[in-house]
Write an enzyme that holds these catalytic residues in place. Structure first.
Site, PDB file in Angstrom:
ATOM      1  N   HIS A  72       0.857  -1.198   0.000  1.00  0.00           N
ATOM      2  CA  HIS A  72       0.000   0.000   0.000  1.00  0.00           C
ATOM      3  C   HIS A  72       0.888   1.242   0.000  1.00  0.00           C
ATOM      4  O   HIS A  72       1.669   1.454   0.920  1.00  0.00           O
ATOM      5  CB  HIS A  72      -0.918   0.020   1.229  1.00  0.00           C
ATOM      6  N   TYR A 200      -9.658   5.833   6.611  1.00  0.00           N
ATOM      7  CA  TYR A 200      -9.858   6.260   8.000  1.00  0.00           C
ATOM      8  C   TYR A 200     -10.916   7.358   7.958  1.00  0.00           C
ATOM      9  O   TYR A 200     -10.720   8.374   7.290  1.00  0.00           O
ATOM     10  CB  TYR A 200      -8.557   6.824   8.591  1.00  0.00           C
ATOM     11  N   PRO A 292      -5.330   1.370  18.307  1.00  0.00           N
ATOM     12  CA  PRO A 292      -4.931   0.813  17.010  1.00  0.00           C
ATOM     13  C   PRO A 292      -5.036   1.788  15.840  1.00  0.00           C
ATOM     14  O   PRO A 292      -4.671   1.461  14.721  1.00  0.00           O
ATOM     15  CB  PRO A 292      -5.870  -0.377  16.816  1.00  0.00           C
ATOM     16  N   LYS A 296       0.194   0.911  15.163  1.00  0.00           N
ATOM     17  CA  LYS A 296       1.535   0.913  15.753  1.00  0.00           C
ATOM     18  C   LYS A 296       1.770  -0.209  16.757  1.00  0.00           C
ATOM     19  O   LYS A 296       2.886  -0.405  17.235  1.00  0.00           O
ATOM     20  CB  LYS A 296       1.786   2.254  16.459  1.00  0.00           C
ATOM     21  N   TYR A 384       3.469   6.988   9.872  1.00  0.00           N
ATOM     22  CA  TYR A 384       2.626   5.829   9.538  1.00  0.00           C
ATOM     23  C   TYR A 384       3.475   4.683   8.989  1.00  0.00           C
ATOM     24  O   TYR A 384       3.298   3.524   9.389  1.00  0.00           O
ATOM     25  CB  TYR A 384       1.548   6.211   8.521  1.00  0.00           C
TER      26      TYR A 384
HETATM   27  P1  FAS Z   1       0.327 -10.455  22.403  1.00  0.00           P
HETATM   28  O1  FAS Z   1      -0.700 -10.029  23.414  1.00  0.00           O
HETATM   29  O2  FAS Z   1      -0.060 -10.590  20.976  1.00  0.00           O
HETATM   30  O3  FAS Z   1       0.927 -11.887  22.822  1.00  0.00           O
HETATM   31  C1  FAS Z   1       1.210 -12.181  24.162  1.00  0.00           C
HETATM   32  C2  FAS Z   1       1.108 -13.688  24.326  1.00  0.00           C
HETATM   33  O4  FAS Z   1       1.472 -14.013  25.676  1.00  0.00           O
HETATM   34  C3  FAS Z   1      -0.313 -14.206  24.108  1.00  0.00           C
HETATM   35  O5  FAS Z   1      -0.301 -15.261  23.180  1.00  0.00           O
HETATM   36  C4  FAS Z   1      -0.759 -14.659  25.488  1.00  0.00           C
HETATM   37  O6  FAS Z   1      -1.578 -15.806  25.438  1.00  0.00           O
HETATM   38  C5  FAS Z   1       0.583 -14.975  26.161  1.00  0.00           C
HETATM   39  N1  FAS Z   1       0.564 -14.852  27.619  1.00  0.00           N
HETATM   40  C6  FAS Z   1      -0.065 -13.932  28.371  1.00  0.00           C
HETATM   41  N2  FAS Z   1       0.179 -14.161  29.693  1.00  0.00           N
HETATM   42  C7  FAS Z   1       0.996 -15.253  29.759  1.00  0.00           C
HETATM   43  C8  FAS Z   1       1.592 -15.976  30.817  1.00  0.00           C
HETATM   44  N3  FAS Z   1       1.411 -15.613  32.086  1.00  0.00           N
HETATM   45  N4  FAS Z   1       2.357 -17.052  30.524  1.00  0.00           N
HETATM   46  C9  FAS Z   1       2.563 -17.414  29.219  1.00  0.00           C
HETATM   47  N5  FAS Z   1       2.023 -16.764  28.165  1.00  0.00           N
HETATM   48  C10 FAS Z   1       1.246 -15.703  28.441  1.00  0.00           C
HETATM   49  N6  FAS Z   1      -2.193  -3.542  16.689  1.00  0.00           N
HETATM   50  C11 FAS Z   1      -2.182  -2.979  15.465  1.00  0.00           C
HETATM   51  O7  FAS Z   1      -1.117  -2.572  14.999  1.00  0.00           O
HETATM   52  N7  FAS Z   1      -3.360  -2.884  14.734  1.00  0.00           N
HETATM   53  C12 FAS Z   1      -4.561  -3.376  15.213  1.00  0.00           C
HETATM   54  O8  FAS Z   1      -5.580  -3.296  14.553  1.00  0.00           O
HETATM   55  C13 FAS Z   1      -4.598  -3.983  16.484  1.00  0.00           C
HETATM   56  N8  FAS Z   1      -5.770  -4.500  17.001  1.00  0.00           N
HETATM   57  C14 FAS Z   1      -5.761  -5.067  18.256  1.00  0.00           C
HETATM   58  C15 FAS Z   1      -6.925  -5.618  18.824  1.00  0.00           C
HETATM   59  C16 FAS Z   1      -6.913  -6.190  20.102  1.00  0.00           C
HETATM   60  C17 FAS Z   1      -8.188  -6.771  20.710  1.00  0.00           C
HETATM   61  C18 FAS Z   1      -5.721  -6.227  20.848  1.00  0.00           C
HETATM   62  C19 FAS Z   1      -5.684  -6.816  22.250  1.00  0.00           C
HETATM   63  C20 FAS Z   1      -4.554  -5.692  20.293  1.00  0.00           C
HETATM   64  C21 FAS Z   1      -4.570  -5.119  19.000  1.00  0.00           C
HETATM   65  N9  FAS Z   1      -3.414  -4.598  18.414  1.00  0.00           N
HETATM   66  C22 FAS Z   1      -3.383  -4.035  17.187  1.00  0.00           C
HETATM   67  C23 FAS Z   1      -2.190  -4.661  19.103  1.00  0.00           C
HETATM   68  C24 FAS Z   1      -1.644  -6.046  18.907  1.00  0.00           C
HETATM   69  O9  FAS Z   1      -1.493  -6.310  17.524  1.00  0.00           O
HETATM   70  C25 FAS Z   1      -0.351  -6.119  19.669  1.00  0.00           C
HETATM   71  O10 FAS Z   1       0.450  -4.963  19.459  1.00  0.00           O
HETATM   72  C26 FAS Z   1       0.437  -7.348  19.354  1.00  0.00           C
HETATM   73  O11 FAS Z   1      -0.389  -8.461  19.561  1.00  0.00           O
HETATM   74  C27 FAS Z   1       1.661  -7.348  20.259  1.00  0.00           C
HETATM   75  O12 FAS Z   1       2.198  -8.612  20.239  1.00  0.00           O
HETATM   76  P2  FAS Z   1       2.797  -9.247  21.585  1.00  0.00           P
HETATM   77  O13 FAS Z   1       3.654  -8.245  22.264  1.00  0.00           O
HETATM   78  O14 FAS Z   1       3.369 -10.551  21.155  1.00  0.00           O
HETATM   79  O15 FAS Z   1       1.565  -9.462  22.566  1.00  0.00           O
HETATM   80  C1  PHB Z   2      -6.588  -3.743  10.452  1.00  0.00           C
HETATM   81  O1  PHB Z   2      -6.593  -4.030   9.244  1.00  0.00           O
HETATM   82  O2  PHB Z   2      -6.958  -4.545  11.341  1.00  0.00           O
HETATM   83  C2  PHB Z   2      -6.110  -2.371  10.872  1.00  0.00           C
HETATM   84  C3  PHB Z   2      -5.499  -1.553   9.926  1.00  0.00           C
HETATM   85  C4  PHB Z   2      -5.059  -0.289  10.317  1.00  0.00           C
HETATM   86  C5  PHB Z   2      -5.256   0.129  11.613  1.00  0.00           C
HETATM   87  C6  PHB Z   2      -5.870  -0.699  12.560  1.00  0.00           C
HETATM   88  C7  PHB Z   2      -6.312  -1.956  12.172  1.00  0.00           C
HETATM   89  O3  PHB Z   2      -4.842   1.378  11.987  1.00  0.00           O
END
Ligand code: FAS
Ligand code: PHB
Length: 389
Positions: A72, A200, A292, A296, A384
């Site tokens: 993109h 957006y 989100p 980032k 971005y």
């Molecule tokens: P994660 O939370 O992905 O992974 C942590 C892992 O640790 C999990 O698998 C969990 O099960 C495990 N864990 C937790 N406690 C533990 C313990 N005590 N023992 C062992 N394992 C344990 N980011 C974007 O850029 N765009 C988005 O659209 C976006 N949407 C999101 C929506 C939601 C609902 C959430 C919660 C986050 C979103 N994020 C988004 C942010 C997300 O992408 C995170 O930045 C990303 O998952 C970060 O990865 P990790 O640091 O690996 O954490």
């Molecule tokens: C997504 O595709 O899930 C997405 C893309 C851009 C964002 C947040 C979520 O800023």
């Protein structure tokens, strides 16, 4: 059991770190609370910065990303029926890749399995011991069996609700938080995206985002109340609301269909300092959370992994602690810039319950300035696509 690096958390942070360490012959064990299918079932990020793409290449996991990811060169921003484009490539020479976090995680699991990497799933009762000593270890249980993992270092990659951050004493930790008065209701639908680029949307009814995973898998979000539950929203109600928040000509092209996933994510900005305590290093969501809006979250986890991987590689290959000693400082310098961008973009695009008429005028002025000023667009594009590591 003994390893060099104990990694708590089998999400993208933990898996990417494990795979990068493996490329330098550095051993690790990943401890994951859930099952692999559960981790892969979480629908999250969709936009990858070039920094993360390069790390996946370095980890030997980028083939499918390059084959199936979408390049993109820009994104669309709308307010009411007005819409303009931010051209990433014009301003930075760099695009982003649209490729779901689920696929990034899937590729990393496949690489760890191919390399015979150790991942313990369904772990419980994880406790970090001696992080402030030279002989840290982790205890945990699997199906009631007690295990002890001796290690040189511990990477806390266990997300916002994990145990790692809580291991750092309260008199050492400083936490900064902003909770937003709304959430994002997201759906996944097997329909063609409304536009080939992301939209957006700022609307009087609230924020909306039109994204995608592939040419027949779309990802849409609308700002919703924190009191909403996914089951409060029928698919029809979601589609009608989305159409009212994006420009009319885009709404006319929107292909609707049944949702195959529907969830609500709360929004917060959060940072804990420092990101290191002794032999414990926090990575990704364990240390920081962003709304989100700026895409980032995953991408800032990637830069944490970059700094920590380089530090651990230098420790084992050059017997140097310089980079691990600089880890927290370097990671936080980039984290705070991501926090700022995500907060700014969220402030410009969402409706806040306490906004005054003046506040709304400031949002429009912000949007008009971004629309008309090349320097403002360049600054937006640079943030971005990802600031330098
Ligand atoms: P994660 O939370 O992905 O992974 C942590 C892992 O640790 C999990 O698998 C969990 O099960 C495990 N864990 C937790 N406690 C533990 C313990 N005590 N023992 C062992 N394992 C344990 N980011 C974007 O850029 N765009 C988005 O659209 C976006 N949407 C999101 C929506 C939601 C609902 C959430 C919660 C986050 C979103 N994020 C988004 C942010 C997300 O992408 C995170 O930045 C990303 O998952 C970060 O990865 P990790 O640091 O690996 O954490
Ligand atoms: C997504 O595709 O899930 C997405 C893309 C851009 C964002 C947040 C979520 O800023």
């Amino acid at each position: 059991m003994k390893t060099q690096v104990a990694i708590i958390g089998g999400g993208p942070s933990g898996l990417l770190l494990a795979q990068l360490l493996h490329t330098r012959g550095i051993e690790s064990v990943v401890l994951e609370r859930k099952t692999k299918d559960y981790v892969l079932g979480r629908i999250r990020a969709g936009v990858l910065e070039q920094g993360l793409v390069k790390l996946m290449e370095e980890a030997g996991c980028a083939d499918r990303l390059h084959a199936e990811g979408y390049v993109h060169d820009g994104t669309l921003i709308s307010y009411g029926d007005e819409m303009f484009r931010i051209d990433f490539t014009e301003h930075t020479g760099t695009p982003v890749i649209v490729y779901g976090q689920t696929e990034v995680t899937r590729d990393l699991y496949a690489a760890r399995e191919k390399a015979g990497g150790r991942i313990d799933f369904n772990v419980d009762d994880v406790v970090i011991h001696g992080a402030d000593t030279d002989a840290p270890f982790v205890t945990y249980t699997v199906a009631g069996e007690h295990r002890r993992l001796e290690c040189d270092f511990i990477a806390g990659c266990d997300g916002f609700h994990g145990v790692s951050r809580q291991t750092i004493p309260l008199d050492v930790r400083r936490e900064y938080e902003k909770v937003y008065p709304f959430g994002w209701l997201g759906i996944l639908s097997e329909t063609p995206p409304v536009n080939h680029e992301l939209i957006y949307a700022n609307s009087p009814r609230g924020f909306a985002l039109c994204s995608m995973r592939n040419e027949n898998l779309s990802r849409y979000y609308i700002q919703c109340s924190l009191s909403d539950k996914p089951e409060d929203w029928t698919d029809e109600a979601f589609w009608q609301e989305l159409k009212r928040r994006i420009p009319a000509d885009q709404a006319a092209n929107l292909v609707t269909g049944p949702s195959i996933e529907k969830s609500i994510a709360p929004l917060r900005s959060f940072v804990t300092e420092p990101m290191r305590w002794g032999r414990l290093f926090l990575c990704g969501d364990a240390a920081h959370i962003v709304p989100p809006t700026g895409a980032k979250g995953l991408n800032t986890a990637a830069s944490d992994v970059h700094y920590l991987y380089n530090g651990l590689r230098d420790f084992y290959e050059k017997n140097s602690t310089q980079e691990i000693d600089l880890y927290s400082q370097k990671a936080l310098a980039r984290v705070w810039k991501a926090e700022r961008f995500s907060w700014w973009f969220s402030s410009m695009m969402h409706r806040y319950p306490d906004q005054s008429a003046f506040d709304l005028k400031m949002q429009v002025a912000d949007l008009e300035f971004l629309r008309s000023n090349k320097s403002a667009q360049k600054a937006m594009a640079e943030n971005y696509v990802g600031l330098p590591y």
